[in-house]
Enzyme design. Structure first.
Site, short mmCIF file in Angstrom:
data_model
loop_
_atom_site.label_atom_id
_atom_site.label_comp_id
_atom_site.label_asym_id
_atom_site.label_seq_id
_atom_site.Cartn_x
_atom_site.Cartn_y
_atom_site.Cartn_z
CG MET A 333 -2.01 1.04 1.17
SD MET A 333 -3.23 0.77 -0.13
CE MET A 333 -4.22 -0.53 0.60
CG ASP A 352 9.10 -0.29 6.13
OD1 ASP A 352 9.30 -0.99 7.14
OD2 ASP A 352 8.12 -0.46 5.38
CB VAL A 408 2.71 1.24 10.08
CG1 VAL A 408 3.70 2.30 9.61
CG2 VAL A 408 1.79 1.80 11.14
CD GLU A 410 -5.25 -1.30 9.37
OE1 GLU A 410 -6.48 -1.33 9.49
OE2 GLU A 410 -4.60 -0.24 9.31
CE LYS A 415 -3.10 1.38 11.45
NZ LYS A 415 -2.45 1.77 10.20
CB SER A 437 -8.87 -0.79 5.56
OG SER A 437 -8.40 -1.89 6.31
CG HIS A 458 -9.64 3.14 3.19
ND1 HIS A 458 -10.88 2.58 3.06
CD2 HIS A 458 -8.74 2.12 3.01
CE1 HIS A 458 -10.76 1.28 2.81
NE2 HIS A 458 -9.47 0.99 2.78
#
Length: 725
Positions: A333, A352, A408, A410, A415, A437, A458
């Site tokens: 993503m 990252d 990052v 879920e 987060k 999401s 999103h």
């Protein structure tokens, strides 16, 4: 209001310059029709005029076709339940009759095309005796009406087959595929290519050399269709056998436009042009009389364009384009977001936890963009785009970024940790967007000192291909954050919808019901093949079990587990949960590990897993396809209605756009809210009540739906009333 400037030069050549006031692109409306009619009268009646050139006065291009925003008002007669089809036909036929008058006016007419020329604009060009086009690869020509539920209704379905042959014409019209100039020249759809800016001069040169070229090929004695036509021509018959079968497969008989097009071409090809265009208008009137076309036009064109132009953007705030993006997370993503951002000219810091992962994210961009070499992408442009992406593990390198997107893992804690590290570098005045999401934005915003600057952004996978971005407004999200997010979405040329915060927001929540109902059916012993085939017949891209495999059964299981943990006793278990749990326990996680509801053999085609019948035994009596279809459809409809009732959605337009472009909800409906309005809210409520009695509370209608049914209200009527107030 004048839409056409009419000038005659010393050689007797009239130049008709189309420039529709108040429109960024020329479109066909009542004023244009009147002005073109008057211009045709002058061309045909004034002896001093030897020929005519039609061109555009707009830099945006030649013409975009019918004014779709006002098309229904122009064409549909006022009625109280019973439509006057004779009047509708007469209104539809006006454009066809006008273009026919143009090509039979007795003087040669040339179309000089610079820029976009599509739909009714291209049908105008086809009615001219010669088409001269700017040799620019950005120029687009064609008849894309099928993509919004229509088909060419200004003679296009009759002239294009007569120019390039039935098979080629159908291939382009049924797909709504556009021509580039060189391609159009090769197929003889246009007659000449000249450098940009020289089309009018080239047109006048041709007119001087061909003063008598005023009769179309199909009006000349001995004319024959390229490739042949008629019921006794083997090529013609084979074309329609194949085209009909392929159309049925692609549309699942849900779309009216393609079938009307096939009928118009088949019948028109056996008739002289004056009769053929009446046949076309007959089928076009039939299409216009059905709500499907107006629903699709509204959602797929009018509402979509409005969203892209900032319909939901807070007013009176200055534009806030993104110059440098902090992209947190370089997975599929995050790498996709970095790619489309760099393509839009935005500098991207791709961060990252591991440098190798960050570098891999940039390599994803190289891989995607390399596939476009020779298709508008050059090696130099590729390197220039990639140079905008800086992979790193160092938060300090985020310095100077004016927008953040986080993608990052879920997990709320992970987060929150990343969010705080970013704030330490950029400060809380920077707008922070989370690509989650499912996790509520209001909760995630607690990790940012100024929650008014925190918003959900999103994306859908793969980012490079999926057109929608869902903007999620948390309880404290401010207008500046909304404006910044929408300006960014406009930069990367995606379509936005704006929704309010809730678990799963709008798209994930409602899309999940399609998957869940498929699992419910499987748990009840309904055959997997029946479930999957009916899902596709409904108009969904794939069946619910296949799409569950694609997004990962394991992901659904994790979302379900997280929801259980957060909601506690308020969570309601379902048969779908048990199916997912069982699949995960059997290590059938979906396509990602090569086994889910389907098997994915290396080098072979996927196929439904034979073991499904053992794990979920078939019921002795199977439901009809109609029953399965109804459940798959109405389970989605009621969840969409709940989102509207709860305030997750504020407009039906966002609901319809989000459904079609977000999770592939059946496009033929125009979207769930258009469909409910068309079916009738009272009918929807009655169906839901019956399904609730048969299958449980997940189908229970909202009080808002009951109230609307009692008042005879509609979603779009409600939205219009709110706007008027």
């Amino acid at each position: 209001m004048t839409t056409i400037a009419f000038d005659i030069d010393a050689d007797g050549i009239a130049t008709l310059t189309i420039d529709v006031p108040g429109q960024s692109m020329n479109v066909i409306g009542p004023e244009f029709l009147a002005d073109l009619s008057a211009a045709i009268d002058r061309i045909g009646s004034e002896e001093a005029i030897k020929g005519a050139v039609i061109c555009s006065g707009k830099a945006s291009g030649f013409m975009g076709g019918m004014d779709l925003k006002n098309m229904e008002t122009m064409l549909i007669p006022a009625h109280d339940g019973k439509l006057d089809m004779a009047t509708l036909f007469d209104r539809v036929f006006v454009l066809n009759a006008l273009f026919r008058r143009l090509e039979t006016c007795g003087k040669p007419v040339v179309c000089a095309i610079e820029g976009t020329c599509v739909g009714g604009g291209f049908e105008l060009a086809l009615a001219c005796h010669r088409r001269i086009v700017a040799d620019n690869p950005k120029v687009q020509l064609g008849l894309p009406e099928i993509l919004v539920g229509l088909f060419p209704g200004g003679g296009g379905s009759q002239r294009l087959p007569r120019i390039t042959g039935v098979q080629t014409a159908l291939m382009y019209m049924l797909q709504g595929k556009l021509f580039r100039p060189q391609e159009a020249l090769g197929l003889k759809v246009v007659d000449e290519l000249v450098p940009s800016g020289n089309t009018v001069a080239a047109a006048k040169t041709w007119l001087k050399a061909n003063p008598a070229a005023s009769v179309q090929p199909w009006d000349q004695k001995g004319y024959r269709f390229p490739g042949g036509a008629g019921g006794f021509n083997p090529n013609f018959v084979q074309t329609f056998i194949g085209a009909t079968a392929m159309t049925m497969k692609q549309t699942q008989r849900n779309l009216n436009g393609p079938l009307a097009l096939l009928s118009a071409v088949y019948e028109g090809a056996t008739l002289p042009m004056d009769r053929a265009i009446r046949v076309e208008s007959k089928y076009f009137a039939k299409i216009m009389a059905d709500p499907q076309a107006s629903n699709m036009v509204r959602t797929l064109f009018v509402s979509k364009q409005a969203a892209e132009r900032g319909a939901r953007r807070p007013k009176d705030l200055p534009k806030a384009p993104t110059a440098k993006l902090a992209m947190l997370g370089a997975g599929m993503m995050g790498a996709g977001v970095a790619t489309v951002s760099a393509q839009a000219g935005i500098d991207v810091v791709l961060l990252d936890r591991d440098q190798a992962y960050a570098e891999k994210g940039k390599e994803h961009a190289r891989s995607v963009l390399s596939k476009r070499l020779g298709k508008g992408m050059t090696p130099e442009k590729l390197e220039e785009t990639l140079a905008r992406i800086t992979p790193t593990t160092d938060f300090a390198q985020l310095e100077g970024c004016d927008f953040v997107i986080e993608a990052v893992f879920e997990d709320t804690a992970i987060k929150a940790e990343v969010t705080k590290k970013v704030e330490a570098v950029l400060g809380a005045d920077t707008i922070f967007g989370s690509n989650t999401s499912t996790l509520p934005i209001t909760g995630l915003a607690k990790a940012w000192s100024k929650p008014e600057n925190f918003i959900g952004v999103h994306f859908f996978s793969p980012v490079e291909k999926m057109p929608l971005v869902e903007i999620i407004v948390g309880e404290k999200t401010g207008p500046e954050a909304i404006a910044k997010a929408l300006d960014y979405v406009a930069q990367i040329k995606k379509t936005p919808i704006v929704v309010n915060d809730s678990r799963g927001f709008y798209t994930s929540r409602c899309f999940g019901t399609y998957v869940q109902e498929g699992a419910e059916l499987l748990a009840e012993g309904v055959g997997a093949a029946l479930i999957e085939n009916v899902g596709k017949q409904l108009g969904m891209p794939v069946g619910p079990l296949a799409v569950s495999d694609e997004v990962s059964i394991e992901l659904g299981y994790k979302v379900m587990t997280a929801a259980k943990k957060e909601l506690g006793d308020a969570y309601v278990d379902s048969a779908a949960d048990a199916v997912m749990t069982k699949m995960v326990e059997m290590d059938r996680l979906g396509r990602k590990n090569g086994k889910g509801y389907y098997d994915y053999p290396e080098g072979g085609k996927k196929a439904l897993w034979p073991g499904l019948a053992d794990s979920f035994p078939l019921a002795a009596v199977q439901p009809s396809p109609e029953v399965v279809r109804e459940r798959l459809l109405y389970r989605q409809l009621i969840e969409c209605a709940r989102c509207f009732a709860e305030g997750v959605l504020e407009t039906p337009e966002d609901g319809d756009i989000g459904a079609i472009f977000g999770w592939g909800f059946a496009p033929w409906t125009g979207g769930p809210f258009s469909h409910m309005d068309t079916v009738g809210i009272a009918t929807v409520v009655a169906t839901l009540d019956r399904l609730t009695a048969e299958h449980g509370a997940r189908f229970a209608p909202t009080e808002q739906l009951r109230d609307m049914a009692a008042r005879g209200a509609t979603f779009y009527g409600k939205a219009a009333a709110k706007e008027a107030a």
